[in-house]
Each structure stands twice: as C-alpha cells, then as structure tokens.
Design a protein around this motif. Sequence first.
Motif, PDB file in Angstrom:
ATOM      1  N   THR A  47      -6.888   2.094  -3.813  1.00 15.19           N
ATOM      2  CA  THR A  47      -7.296   0.815  -4.381  1.00 15.19           C
ATOM      3  C   THR A  47      -8.498   1.037  -5.300  1.00 15.19           C
ATOM      4  O   THR A  47      -9.177   2.068  -5.233  1.00 15.19           O
ATOM      5  CB  THR A  47      -7.687  -0.183  -3.279  1.00 15.19           C
ATOM      6  OG1 THR A  47      -8.749   0.381  -2.503  1.00 15.19           O
ATOM      7  CG2 THR A  47      -6.508  -0.500  -2.376  1.00 15.19           C
ATOM      8  N   SER A  79      -4.746   1.425  -8.014  1.00 15.59           N
ATOM      9  CA  SER A  79      -4.111   0.108  -8.107  1.00 15.59           C
ATOM     10  C   SER A  79      -5.130  -0.998  -7.891  1.00 15.59           C
ATOM     11  O   SER A  79      -5.976  -0.902  -6.990  1.00 15.59           O
ATOM     12  CB  SER A  79      -2.997  -0.016  -7.062  1.00 15.59           C
ATOM     13  OG  SER A  79      -2.515  -1.334  -7.006  1.00 15.59           O
ATOM     14  N   ASP A  80      -5.065  -2.014  -8.735  1.00 14.62           N
ATOM     15  CA  ASP A  80      -5.940  -3.169  -8.550  1.00 14.62           C
ATOM     16  C   ASP A  80      -5.558  -3.962  -7.308  1.00 14.62           C
ATOM     17  O   ASP A  80      -6.404  -4.573  -6.660  1.00 14.62           O
ATOM     18  CB  ASP A  80      -5.885  -4.090  -9.782  1.00 14.62           C
ATOM     19  CG  ASP A  80      -6.512  -3.429 -10.993  1.00 14.62           C
ATOM     20  OD1 ASP A  80      -7.381  -2.568 -10.789  1.00 14.62           O
ATOM     21  OD2 ASP A  80      -6.125  -3.765 -12.114  1.00 14.62           O
ATOM     22  N   SER A  81      -4.291  -4.010  -6.985  1.00 14.46           N
ATOM     23  CA  SER A  81      -3.832  -4.763  -5.811  1.00 14.46           C
ATOM     24  C   SER A  81      -2.451  -4.264  -5.430  1.00 14.46           C
ATOM     25  O   SER A  81      -1.794  -3.555  -6.197  1.00 14.46           O
ATOM     26  CB  SER A  81      -3.763  -6.261  -6.136  1.00 14.46           C
ATOM     27  OG  SER A  81      -2.822  -6.490  -7.159  1.00 14.46           O
ATOM     28  N   ASP A  88      -9.522  -4.363   0.725  1.00 18.54           N
ATOM     29  CA  ASP A  88      -9.907  -3.901  -0.601  1.00 18.54           C
ATOM     30  C   ASP A  88     -10.044  -2.385  -0.642  1.00 18.54           C
ATOM     31  O   ASP A  88      -9.971  -1.784  -1.708  1.00 18.54           O
ATOM     32  CB  ASP A  88     -11.234  -4.534  -1.027  1.00 18.54           C
ATOM     33  CG  ASP A  88     -11.109  -6.041  -1.215  1.00 18.54           C
ATOM     34  OD1 ASP A  88     -10.028  -6.489  -1.621  1.00 18.54           O
ATOM     35  OD2 ASP A  88     -12.094  -6.747  -0.948  1.00 18.54           O
TER      36      ASP A  88
END
Length: 420
Positions: A47, A79-81, A88
């Motif tokens: 993340t 990856s952002d999400s 997170d």
Amino acid sequence: EKRSLSEPSVDVVGLDPSQTQAFGELQDGSGASLSLAQLEENEVLLTTEAADRLEAAPGDSLLVFFAPEPTRVTVRAVSDSGIEPARDVAMAASYRTVAAWAGEAERINTVMVANTGDVEEAAAHGASVVEAVASVTGSAGLEAIAVSQDALDSAEESGAGLASAFLLFAQFSIAAGILLIFLIFVMLAAERRHELGIARAVGAQRTEVVRMYAFEGAAYDLIAAAVGSLLGVFVGWGLARLLAVAFGQFDFALSFSFSWRSVVTAYALGVVFTFIVVVISAWRVSRLNIVRAVRDIPEPRKRGRTRRGLILTALGVVGAILLIAAGLQTQQAGAHFLGISLAIIMLAVVSRRFSVPDRVAFTLAGMALIIFWLLPASTWERWLPELDSGIDLFFISGISLVLGGTWVVIYNADVVLRLV
C-alpha cells in the motif's frame, strides 16, 4: 541502510494468482495496470502508506520476517487502495508465496469478497453478502465480517466524537452569549434609568417601554446574528486547522467543510434565542419605581417572601429532586449531577429565606459546588450505580464551577480587598 516497518500488526494478504481482475487500482513501476495473476513467487504489492514508511518503490528488494527464516522479496507495485480494505498499511503476495512462508500449503484462513461499487455502495451490499455466505461459513467454522461497513462505522464514530467536541464549544459559547446579551441590556437600562423614569412619569406604559427595548434589541439582533454566523464559519475553519495539526500525529486526516444551509440555520437560531433574551431583559428593566428613577435613586433590595418567589423556589426544589431521580432511573450521569448541583443552589436560596446572611448562604453553596465537581470520580463509584456520561457532563461541570467560584469571590470581595 536498514529500514523497518515496526507496526504492532501489519496484514499480510495472500491472493490467488488465478484472479484475473485487478483488485483495486494497481500499477507497476512503468505505470501500466497490473493484475494479480501477474505476481510471481516472492513478488509483493505494498500500500502507499507502507511504501512511504519503508521508502520503498517498485523494483526494490525487501527482507520479510514472516516465518522463522527471513525471506527476500521484490516490490512489484504500489497500490493506493484495494490490497486490504480495512488497513492503510498492508502487503500482498500470491497465495503460493504466503503459504510457503507459513508452511501451510493447503490452508486458507481468510476469504475476501469485493463488492462492486465504491465504499458506500459496497458497504450497502455487505449485510446481504454476509447472509448469503452464512450457510457456507457456518459449516466450515468461519465467521463472515462486513469489513467495509465496519470501517464506515468506525469513521462515523470518530466523526461523532469530533462533532461532540465542537458541540461542547458551542454550548459554552451560547451560555456566555446569553449572559452577555442580558447584561448589556441591563446596563443600557441603568444608563437610561433617569430617561425611562421621566417617560413613565409623563404617561408611558410598561408595555411601551418593553416594545421600545425589544425593537432596539431586534435591530441589534438581526445585524449581529448575520455577522456572528459568518464569523462562525471562519472560527470553525480555524478550529479545524488546529485540530488537524493536533490529530496529524495519529494518522487522522481532518478537513473543513460547511454548507450554507447550516449557516442560515445558525443565523435563524441566533436571531430567535437573542430576541427571547432581549424581551426577558426588557421586561425586567421596565419594572422600575418612577419616583426613584426620576431622582436616580437605587432600588432597595427586596428580601420579602413574595408569592412569585415562593413558587419559583418550590419549582426549583421539585426540579432538583426529579432530575436526581431521573438520572438514577435512566443511569445518566449528566441529569443526576445536574440535579445535585441544582439542589445545592436551591439550598442557598431556601436558607436565605430563613434570614441566613447572603454571604454565608452563597459562600457555602459556592464552595459546595466547587468541592462537589472537583472530587475524583472514584468517590461516587462507591455509593452510586454505574452511570453513563457524555459530553454534556463537561458543560454542566464547567457552568457549575464558574457559578460556584463567582459566588465565593463576589460575596467575599470586600474581605479580599481589605487583605490586598
């Protein structure tokens, strides 16, 4: 150079490489989209938060201490999400890789179901999905959890906590504003006492005096409420900035937002509350002796037992008893302690009616309020059942402490001045 991610609990997710659709917005180092099926052995996804803390980028090598022996892995993408909806800070690898680390090639302890849509839409389908898989999870000894809904509930709880803090500020502001408005109009009346006395002497009625002050107060009210509502937006912006800095160390993002509907509502409530206080203060200042007002002689202090005073005293005593009983019955600390504070206040009022000097009655009552609210909570836990407390308790305690301290100082100011 050594960098470590010393989180108490960092999720490591093993994803089935047969999955062909990207689980979130994943991109590799060149900016191309990445599907989970492309993950090779000992390749991981991070993340954004995990990559920032590790100062890692796609292509970097990491040493993972997941099993008894450390394993070197390569960061395939950031990856952002989408890797783990509830965290997170997370790392994802293929199922084969994680199973090899754990030595459990045939075991799966978590199955994640990604609903279509954004967070709110996915959470809306969470309950139906949990119900649909209940027969499978129950027979397998597993538990189905609506992760997205839990995350939204946690965010809602955090937001409610911050909202209650702003509500506490608003309660103190309203209380101070009501007292300030009342005192301003009383002072205006004191300055015009001679003028009001002459007006009454030449035929003006009390209702006319009340209307005159109410009209003047309404003019102030309409302008001041507009200015106050607009300034309130800037004050809220300032508070939000200060709280954002305070909560920044806890990875808690706070942004400022407002709607014009809220501003208009605040303006309307400000106008109504202020006008009510203005009318009450106007009615109070209209009650003057014409002769004393014309000669500018102060009104004598009244200590007689009037019918209205007896009724108000009785209502105060009954209200204190009802609040104490209601607080115990509903297990609400705010109502119970408010009743006790009101009982202390009414004790001073009642003792004053039995010719107890004001200095003694209100000094003892003020000290009792201060001592009562400054005692540790453990003092009452021995005698009272467990009571629920909220943000209202801070407001009640603050007002009670200010009232008690004011009584002690005002009724003993002459003694303090002599000492000084």
